[in-house]
Design an enzyme around this catalytic site. Structure first.
Site: not given
Ligand SMILES: NC(=O)c1ccc[n+]([C@@H]2O[C@H](COP(=O)([O-])OP(=O)(O)OC[C@H]3O[C@@H](n4cnc5c(N)ncnc54)[C@H](O)[C@@H]3O)[C@@H](O)[C@H]2O)c1
Length: 342
Positions: A108, A130, A172, A214, A224, A228, A232, A235, A239, A249
């Site tokens: 929990r 999030k 971004e 951010k 949101e 916030r 988008n 986006h 999307h 993305h």
């Molecule tokens: N929670 C939120 O507010 C929010 C906002 C934006 C995006 N997201 C989420 O974030 C995700 C995208 O994030 P991302 O682009 O970091 O994706 P990811 O976690 O898939 O990382 C991208 C790639 O880089 C690699 N990687 C990461 N750090 C590394 C490092 N230091 N050295 C070598 N490789 C490395 C990972 O293994 C992966 O292959 C999506 O799932 C998206 O929905 C969430």
């Protein structure tokens, strides 16, 4: 190292900017902490994980699903994790989203923190509380809003980040500049990606500025209801084309920002020279600015967007570089814009 403390509606988050992974020993009890990471990060930085209980996941968005949550929970039980355990996501956005979600439901809810290792996770995903997972083709369909206890930034991780992940994240960063920070936009115009990659000082300053943008948007509107939504920008169309055309993305968002700028030009007095600046800066950072996509199909997909409300679509438009607003566009008008202008 710079420590900042941010108050959200019902929690306090410590940010350790310009820090080193070693600082973790002071923030959490090594004997009652479990790190969660993926294979890429683990293999590239194995020595950092020595001595820490670590769960290593397969990398990639396709693992941001319930089956991974179940597997993490079983491993936590095996490790004897209890309600006093701290979970720390060390990775990109997939790892931080997953870790925050597991920490919110395991027993929990247990304490959690993030060490973002991709630029995208540093400036975006790890901030704002999030957390969640995908269900089938539906991204982030299940989740919670719950803030981590801390964020620790160690830019040394970025030495191993692949080039395409840098480009992806700069979409971004440019988005933040468009909606909130004209000065940062000018700075981005005068530098290149290599300038940032080769100069830790300017890179750290850029990361800090984006973290602050951010954070401030989220603090003003954690759940949101208003501001916030500006995040988008780019986006909505992004999307609608991302999955269909198998785009990264950041690439989809980049094309979406150009489309939003065109709509802003048509109905929001956004100046065409400002749009040209946006296109130029996106190209400068290796991002695509156009795509030959099926406008009719994209519009149909758009109609399924969360931002649609009875005959209108809430679209984030620019007034000028550095200033955005949500504009409610009648769907009939939007359809015309799609068929004639975009
Ligand atoms: N929670 C939120 O507010 C929010 C906002 C934006 C995006 N997201 C989420 O974030 C995700 C995208 O994030 P991302 O682009 O970091 O994706 P990811 O976690 O898939 O990382 C991208 C790639 O880089 C690699 N990687 C990461 N750090 C590394 C490092 N230091 N050295 C070598 N490789 C490395 C990972 O293994 C992966 O292959 C999506 O799932 C998206 O929905 C969430």
């Amino acid at each position: 190292m710079e420590k900042q403390t941010h108050n959200f509606s019902n929690s306090v988050v410590d940010y350790y900017l310009n820090a080193s992974f070693q600082l973790l020993l002071e923030i959490t009890d090594i004997n009652n902490t479990v790190l969660i990471t993926d294979e890429h990060v683990f293999k590239a930085h194995e020595q950092k994980f020595k001595g820490w209980n670590t769960i290593v996941l397969m990398p990639g968005e396709q693992y941001k699903v319930q089956a991974t949550v179940d597997s993490i929970i079983l491993q936590l039980i095996e490790l004897g994790a209890d309600r006093k355990t701290t979970l720390i996501g060390v990775g990109g956005g997939v790892i931080t989203d997953l870790t925050g979600y597991v920490a919110s439901v395991y027993m929990r809810g247990v304490r959690f923190g993030f060490i973002p290792t991709s630029i995208l996770a540093m400036v975006d995903a790890s901030i704002g509380g999030k957390n969640g997972i995908d269900v089938g083709v539906y991204k982030n369909m299940v989740g919670v809003i719950r803030q981590p206890s801390f964020l620790l930034y160690d830019i040394q991780f970025l030495n191993t980040l692949p080039q395409k992940e840098w480009e992806n994240a700069f979409a971004e960063i440019i988005k933040h500049a468009c909606i909130k920070d004209a000065d940062m936009f000018s700075e981005l115009e005068s530098y290149s990606l290599d300038d940032y990659k080769n100069n830790n000082e300017v890179l750290s300053a850029l990361i800090k500025r984006n973290v602050e943008i951010k954070t401030s948007v989220v603090k003003n509107d954690e759940f949101e209801a208003g501001e916030r939504k500006l995040l988008n920008f780019g986006h909505t169309l992004g999307h609608a084309i991302e999955n269909k055309y198998h785009l990264l993305h950041g690439h989809a968002v980049s094309i979406g920002m150009v489309a939003a700028a065109t709509i802003s030009e048509e109905i929001n007095q956004f100046h065409s020279t400002e749009k040209e600046r946006l296109i130029k800066v996106l190209m400068q950072y290796g991002l695509p600015v156009q795509l030959n996509y099926d406008k009719k199909k994209a519009f149909e997909t758009l109609l399924k967007d969360k931002k649609k409300e009875k005959g209108f679509m809430n679209y984030v438009l620019l007034k000028k570089i550095g200033e955005a607003e949500v504009v409610s566009i009648p769907l009939v008008q939007l359809q015309d814009l799609f068929s004639q202008t975009l």
